[in-house]
Design an enzyme around this catalytic site. Structure first.
Site, short mmCIF file in Angstrom:
data_model
loop_
_atom_site.label_atom_id
_atom_site.label_comp_id
_atom_site.label_asym_id
_atom_site.label_seq_id
_atom_site.Cartn_x
_atom_site.Cartn_y
_atom_site.Cartn_z
N HIS A 219 32.00 33.15 56.25
CA HIS A 219 30.95 33.39 57.24
C HIS A 219 31.15 32.47 58.43
CE1 HIS A 219 28.19 29.91 56.43
NE2 HIS A 219 28.57 30.04 55.18
N GLU B 136 25.32 34.74 57.47
CA GLU B 136 25.26 34.41 56.04
C GLU B 136 24.08 33.49 55.74
OE1 GLU B 136 26.28 31.93 52.38
OE2 GLU B 136 25.79 31.33 54.43
N HIS C 121 24.25 21.40 55.68
CA HIS C 121 22.92 21.73 56.18
C HIS C 121 22.20 20.50 56.73
CE1 HIS C 121 22.32 25.97 54.32
NE2 HIS C 121 23.61 25.71 54.48
#
Length: 358
Positions: free
Chosen positions: A67, A215, A325
């Site tokens: 992705h 994604e 993240h």
């Protein structure tokens, strides 16, 4: 594969701005880095398909997927004082967000820098100081003093994408990479490096690269790419969350400098066990280090791919990424290099007979 070329590829991909739904800049990097014998096609969702010149309709199709998007944010509204309210694109732990720099794309395509802020502790009551802060309590400050200034001078509008403001760094001596969006620009780089390396070779299958969009907001792009490609077999590449800084050596399954990770399951997929067995045997044969992972959370494009074309044997190979993240990720180049080596050997040993056994 030349190390300097790979590092520069990863650098350019990491630095590119490309939150979910706004992957265009990432695709431009790919166009500049892909081999001359590859053809690129992009759909309206900004999924990219990469086809080598050599294609034989009698051979099975191997889908190499990554992705292309990264986690980020979007402008929700502009406050009276010119600051921005925002929402997340992809999963964030809110306490990792404040006091970091970001880039906001304005209506002219320029990226304006800002800082994620919350109420200063000087103005907090005692009860507030121990409270977890939600995204709805944060703002982005670009230095404006009114809504009119933000909208008319900075030209920032509702719906504008926001990315972490981070520049890629590589420690030559330690071979450690630091940057943003390693989930999943490392996977994207792997697809490009593999296609550049193998697209001219005589293989027993057809390679097709897919850089799937969105994604991080529900593996949406892979649902489209898998339907279009109609693969017979697939490898999904990930920048997989490392767990070596908070788990002991017996429990950790994504450790820096211990090799790429092969994922047996997460909440979205049970990877094809026969394909996993084949891949593990290849790694052992070529003395390529790898790590097995059984995850209790997470998800990936492989889940959508494996359900396509009346079921596609799929494995997920990931480069360990510390602090995925968040604004800053840390990865080891050696793990990336071993990912390429492992995948290349897998590809060279695949043919119709082997695939039919999966």
């Amino acid at each position: 594969m030349k190390k300097n070329n790979s590092i520069n590829l990863i650098k350019d991909l990491s630095n590119a701005n490309g939150v979910s739904g706004f992957e265009d800049q990432v695709l431009e990097v790919v166009r500049n880095k892909m081999a001359a014998n590859l053809t690129a096609e992009v759909d309206s969702m900004r999924n990219m398909y990469l086809y080598p010149e050599k294609r034989d309709p009698q051979k099975p199709i191997l889908m190499l997927d990554s992705h292309s998007d990264e986690v980020g944010f979007m402008v929700k509204s502009v406050n009276k004082n010119g600051s921005l309210k925002f929402v997340n694109l992809g999963r964030w732990f809110p306490q990792n967000i404040p006091a970091h720099k970001v880039r906001i794309r304005n209506s002219e395509g320029q990226y304006i820098k800002g800082i994620v802020a919350s109420k200063p502790p000087h103005f907090m009551k005692d009860a507030e100081k121990d409270k977890l802060i939600g995204i709805d309590e944060m703002i982005i400050d670009i230095g404006a003093s009114s809504k009119k200034e933000t909208v008319e001078d900075y030209k920032i509008e509702v719906g504008a994408p926001i990315v972490p403001d981070v520049d890629f760094e590589f420690n030559q001596e330690r071979e450690i990479m630091i940057g943003k969006a390693f989930d999943n620009r490392l996977g994207t780089a792997a697809v490009i490096d593999l296609l550049n390396e193998l697209s001219a070779e005589e293989l027993d299958l057809n390679l097709v690269g897919s850089l799937s969009a969105q994604e991080e907001v529900g593996t949406r792009g892979a649902e489209v790419t898998s339907r279009k490609i109609k693969a017979d077999i697939a490898i999904a590449f990930e920048g997989t969350p490392a767990d070596d800084t908070f788990r002991d050596q017996y429990d950790a399954q994504s450790v820096l400098k211990k090799g790429p990770q092969i994922r047996h399951r997460d909440i979205s997929i049970i990877a094809n066990p026969r394909f996993i067995k084949f891949a593990r045997e290849i790694a052992k044969k070529h003395q390529i280090p790898f790590q097995d992972a059984v995850r209790t959370g997470g998800g990936n494009d492989g889940a959508k791919i494996t359900l396509s074309n009346y079921s596609v044997p799929t494995i997920v190979i990931g480069v360990p990424v510390r602090y995925a993240h968040t604004h800053y990720s840390i990865s080891a180049y050696k793990d990336y290099e071993n990912t390429i080596s492992w995948a290349a050997e897998i590809i060279k040993d695949l043919d119709s007979k082997v695939i039919n056994e999966f």
